[in-house]
Design an enzyme around this catalytic site. Structure first.
Site, mmCIF file in Angstrom:
data_model
loop_
_atom_site.group_PDB
_atom_site.id
_atom_site.type_symbol
_atom_site.label_atom_id
_atom_site.label_comp_id
_atom_site.label_asym_id
_atom_site.label_seq_id
_atom_site.Cartn_x
_atom_site.Cartn_y
_atom_site.Cartn_z
ATOM 1 N N HIS A 1 0.859 -1.202 0.000
ATOM 2 C CA HIS A 1 0.000 0.000 0.000
ATOM 3 C C HIS A 1 0.894 1.251 0.000
ATOM 4 O O HIS A 1 1.691 1.419 -0.911
ATOM 5 C CB HIS A 1 -0.943 -0.092 1.212
ATOM 6 C CG HIS A 1 -2.022 0.950 1.295
ATOM 7 N ND1 HIS A 1 -2.432 1.728 0.242
ATOM 8 C CD2 HIS A 1 -2.797 1.327 2.352
ATOM 9 C CE1 HIS A 1 -3.405 2.534 0.643
ATOM 10 N NE2 HIS A 1 -3.633 2.323 1.911
ATOM 11 N N HIS B 1 -2.390 -2.409 -9.543
ATOM 12 C CA HIS B 1 -3.349 -1.731 -8.661
ATOM 13 C C HIS B 1 -4.625 -2.562 -8.603
ATOM 14 O O HIS B 1 -5.030 -3.162 -9.589
ATOM 15 C CB HIS B 1 -3.683 -0.332 -9.212
ATOM 16 C CG HIS B 1 -4.315 0.545 -8.201
ATOM 17 N ND1 HIS B 1 -5.664 0.517 -7.936
ATOM 18 C CD2 HIS B 1 -3.783 1.442 -7.350
ATOM 19 C CE1 HIS B 1 -5.934 1.376 -6.981
ATOM 20 N NE2 HIS B 1 -4.817 1.955 -6.604
ATOM 21 N N ASP C 1 2.795 5.330 -6.880
ATOM 22 C CA ASP C 1 4.033 5.187 -6.105
ATOM 23 C C ASP C 1 5.271 5.004 -6.975
ATOM 24 O O ASP C 1 6.389 5.040 -6.457
ATOM 25 C CB ASP C 1 3.902 3.988 -5.157
ATOM 26 C CG ASP C 1 2.860 4.262 -4.105
ATOM 27 O OD1 ASP C 1 1.854 3.536 -4.056
ATOM 28 O OD2 ASP C 1 3.026 5.248 -3.362
HETATM 29 C C1 SDX Z 1 -1.451 2.095 -3.367
HETATM 30 O O1 SDX Z 1 -6.197 0.746 -3.139
HETATM 31 C C2 SDX Z 1 -5.682 1.956 -3.427
HETATM 32 O O2 SDX Z 1 -6.351 2.813 -3.923
HETATM 33 C C3 SDX Z 1 -4.217 2.130 -3.022
HETATM 34 C C4 SDX Z 1 -3.575 3.431 -3.450
HETATM 35 C C5 SDX Z 1 -4.161 4.601 -2.731
HETATM 36 O O3 SDX Z 1 -4.024 5.709 -3.237
HETATM 37 O O4 SDX Z 1 -4.651 4.399 -1.582
HETATM 38 O O5 SDX Z 1 -3.707 3.604 -4.839
HETATM 39 C C6 SDX Z 1 -2.091 3.410 -3.104
HETATM 40 O O6 SDX Z 1 -1.397 1.308 -2.460
HETATM 41 C C7 SDX Z 1 -0.947 1.781 -4.756
HETATM 42 C C8 SDX Z 1 -0.361 0.346 -4.867
HETATM 43 C C9 SDX Z 1 1.066 0.368 -4.328
HETATM 44 N N1 SDX Z 1 1.575 -1.005 -4.231
HETATM 45 C C10 SDX Z 1 2.556 -1.441 -5.049
HETATM 46 O O7 SDX Z 1 3.010 -0.801 -5.998
HETATM 47 C C11 SDX Z 1 3.084 -2.823 -4.683
HETATM 48 C C12 SDX Z 1 3.168 -3.693 -5.952
HETATM 49 N N2 SDX Z 1 1.797 -3.936 -6.418
HETATM 50 C C13 SDX Z 1 1.209 -5.257 -6.095
HETATM 51 O O8 SDX Z 1 1.551 -5.698 -4.808
HETATM 52 C C14 SDX Z 1 -0.294 -5.274 -6.424
HETATM 53 O O9 SDX Z 1 -0.439 -4.774 -7.689
HETATM 54 C C15 SDX Z 1 -1.274 -4.582 -5.519
HETATM 55 C C16 SDX Z 1 -1.074 -4.945 -4.096
HETATM 56 C C17 SDX Z 1 -1.195 -3.126 -5.671
HETATM 57 C C18 SDX Z 1 -2.663 -5.044 -5.955
HETATM 58 O O10 SDX Z 1 -2.769 -6.371 -5.555
HETATM 59 P P1 SDX Z 1 -3.932 -7.273 -6.120
HETATM 60 O O11 SDX Z 1 -5.225 -6.570 -6.103
HETATM 61 O O12 SDX Z 1 -3.838 -8.619 -5.472
HETATM 62 O O13 SDX Z 1 -3.460 -7.392 -7.614
HETATM 63 P P2 SDX Z 1 -4.308 -8.049 -8.747
HETATM 64 O O14 SDX Z 1 -5.356 -8.952 -8.216
HETATM 65 O O15 SDX Z 1 -4.739 -6.949 -9.665
HETATM 66 O O16 SDX Z 1 -3.210 -8.928 -9.491
HETATM 67 C C19 SDX Z 1 -3.567 -9.520 -10.709
HETATM 68 C C20 SDX Z 1 -2.382 -10.405 -11.076
HETATM 69 C C21 SDX Z 1 -1.979 -11.370 -9.962
HETATM 70 O O17 SDX Z 1 -1.436 -12.499 -10.591
HETATM 71 P P3 SDX Z 1 -2.437 -13.821 -10.763
HETATM 72 O O18 SDX Z 1 -2.802 -14.233 -9.348
HETATM 73 O O19 SDX Z 1 -3.600 -13.342 -11.593
HETATM 74 O O20 SDX Z 1 -1.534 -14.840 -11.469
HETATM 75 O O21 SDX Z 1 -1.231 -9.569 -11.320
HETATM 76 C C22 SDX Z 1 -0.186 -9.941 -10.429
HETATM 77 C C23 SDX Z 1 -0.836 -10.654 -9.260
HETATM 78 O O22 SDX Z 1 0.079 -11.563 -8.690
HETATM 79 N N3 SDX Z 1 0.447 -8.710 -9.993
HETATM 80 C C24 SDX Z 1 1.760 -8.469 -10.076
HETATM 81 C C25 SDX Z 1 1.924 -7.161 -9.577
HETATM 82 N N4 SDX Z 1 0.733 -6.674 -9.208
HETATM 83 C C26 SDX Z 1 -0.176 -7.632 -9.471
HETATM 84 N N5 SDX Z 1 2.785 -9.217 -10.532
HETATM 85 C C27 SDX Z 1 4.012 -8.644 -10.450
HETATM 86 N N6 SDX Z 1 4.268 -7.400 -9.988
HETATM 87 C C28 SDX Z 1 3.234 -6.629 -9.538
HETATM 88 N N7 SDX Z 1 3.468 -5.419 -9.071
#
Ligand code: SDX
Length: 423
Positions: A264, A305, A363
């Site tokens: 996050h 995201h 971010d």
């Molecule tokens: C913020 O919610 C908000 O609004 C948050 C925020 C705000 O202003 O409050 O926008 C701020 O928190 C932005 C996000 C910052 N976090 C990061 O940058 C950390 C890296 N991102 C990931 O951890 C992830 O993308 C999340 C945590 C942000 C989202 O997680 P989800 O909802 O579990 O992701 P998803 O379901 O969309 O993922 C779909 C697929 C998955 O693979 P499968 O299970 O389908 O095989 O994409 C993959 C995920 O594993 N994936 C990634 C990835 N993000 C998603 N793979 C590699 N690298 C990534 N960054």
């Protein structure tokens, strides 16, 4: 026109569930009656669950659109300052000149901390992470500012909200100068909100920080872009804690704790640490491959995201701001920025990221801008927290005003042992 209700068949019986219309975006199926039919819904991470109704912020993940009280983030970032936006989030309209004058005066009058709060910093090790200090000091505010803490009194809520917006920058800046073993720098209320924070962070007894209008404008944009984002993890935390009747300082301390996670708000710091570790463009591919490897915990920080399946509009503005700041500071050849742009290009052309609709989020570039300004990595999430305070208090206030609010208490799918006796 969506349906006003849907029909489901449960245990052979047809049941009707109302549909709740939204102004924009998906309608929601009202499942509150399901318990009566002996069913729950299952949605870990709340990927398809509306926890409340809200008028504050709208995020369109498919279009890559973000509105605060209906205004596009692009216009707010260009035409407003952070205090305009914090007023808008709380009250629903941008302040007129008279309202802004009163608001500015109130924020300025609340920017100092009770002198005994300073002692709390001393309880921490000097090398404590600023977010740990912020959680502790903000949580302790309820021990000092209990004069206006009737959470059912709208005026008390407004005073607490303004105290938090005004004091958290001071707490954040002091959590850093405490880290350095330097004296606390007091706010100068002739500065605008963002510049005042940079003053408290960078002024020293022997030399005052010299404001730079380009940097100040860029920093205000960072604060505006981070001010709110509907029901993200930390805002949902604030609402859940608030639903128990906890005081606003406890709610915001919980929000800060939730924001700290690298998935996050901690992602800005994690992104810079990742870029520093990648170090060279020749190593980008190996990190992209790690991000794609299901068996590897590594995630590409600053990418992906929960809601955006298109460009995060904040990332687009942040990238432009990056260029402005690096240009102003003569850092266009900054290797980290060039590495970030190369990483972004390679990732966006990679089948895995295209197929999973993973784009840079807010971010990805924010840390590069803050690093260029001279803000240390450990303070990136603290800056996110001070910006998000405006959204947190607005959502807390909206929840307290809502006649729909109930104590948050999700159910579960029980997978444990059936009833048994101790032998
Ligand atoms: C913020 O919610 C908000 O609004 C948050 C925020 C705000 O202003 O409050 O926008 C701020 O928190 C932005 C996000 C910052 N976090 C990061 O940058 C950390 C890296 N991102 C990931 O951890 C992830 O993308 C999340 C945590 C942000 C989202 O997680 P989800 O909802 O579990 O992701 P998803 O379901 O969309 O993922 C779909 C697929 C998955 O693979 P499968 O299970 O389908 O095989 O994409 C993959 C995920 O594993 N994936 C990634 C990835 N993000 C998603 N793979 C590699 N690298 C990534 N960054």
């Amino acid at each position: 026109m969506t349906k006003e209700k849907i029909k489901v068949v449960l245990d052979g019986k047809e049941r009707e569930l109302p549909v709740i219309e939204s102004t924009i975006g998906n309608p929601s199926i009202d499942i509150r009656k399901l318990g009566k039919y002996n069913y729950f819904t299952y949605d870990p991470g709340f990927t398809s669950t509306s926890a409340c109704t809200s008028k504050i912020t709208y995020v369109d993940g498919n279009k890559g659109e973000l509105l605060y009280r209906g205004y596009p983030i692009e216009q707010l970032a260009e035409k407003c300052d952070y205090l305009d936006v914090s007023y808008l989030l709380m009250h629903g309209e941008l302040p007129d000149q008279a309202q802004k004058t009163v608001y500015l005066k109130s924020i300025a009058s609340h920017s100092l901390l009770h002198d005994q709060l300073n002692n709390i910093f001393g309880g921490f090790r000097r090398d404590a992470h600023p977010m740990a200090v912020m959680v502790g000091v903000v949580g302790s505010m309820s021990a000092f500012y209990f004069d206006n803490m009737d959470i059912n009194d709208p005026n008390h809520r407004q005073i607490s909200a303004q105290r938090l917006i005004a004091k958290i920058p001071t707490i954040a800046a002091w959590s850093y100068t405490y880290n350095l073993g330097l004296p606390f720098v007091y706010p100068k209320n002739e500065y605008d909100f963002g510049t005042n924070f940079l003053h408290m962070l960078f002024s020293r007894p022997y030399k005052d920080y010299e404001p730079n209008p380009i940097i100040s404008k860029a920093f205000e944009k960072i604060l505006i872009l981070h001010a709110d984002h509907e029901q993200n993890a930390s805002t949902s935390t604030v609402r859940l804690v608030g639903s128990t009747g906890a005081n606003p300082y406890a709610c915001i301390a919980a929000g800060i704790a939730s924001l700290w996670g690298p998935a996050h708000g901690g992602a800005n710091e994690a992104t810079l640490r990742m870029l520093t570790e990648i170090k060279d463009e020749s190593r980008i591919k190996q990190y992209i491959n790690r991000a794609k490897d299901k068996d590897d915990e590594f995630r590409l920080m600053g990418f992906g995201h929960r809601v955006y399946r298109n460009q995060d509009p904040r990332a687009i503005i942040m990238k432009e701001t990056c260029h402005e700041v690096l240009d102003e500071l003569g850092l266009n050849d900054d290797p980290i920025f060039k590495l970030a742009m190369k990483l972004e290009k390679i990732a966006l052309e990679d089948e895995y990221f295209i197929e999973k609709k993973l784009y840079p989020n807010v971010d990805f570039y924010s840390g590069i801008v803050m690093r260029a300004i001279g803000i240390p990595f450990s303070m990136f999430t603290a800056v996110f927290a001070l910006a998000r305070t405006a959204g947190w208090v607005a959502h807390w206030n909206e929840m307290m005003m809502s006649d729909e609010s109930k104590i948050g208490r999700p159910r579960q799918v029980y997978k444990g042992k059936t009833k048994r006796d101790i032998k």
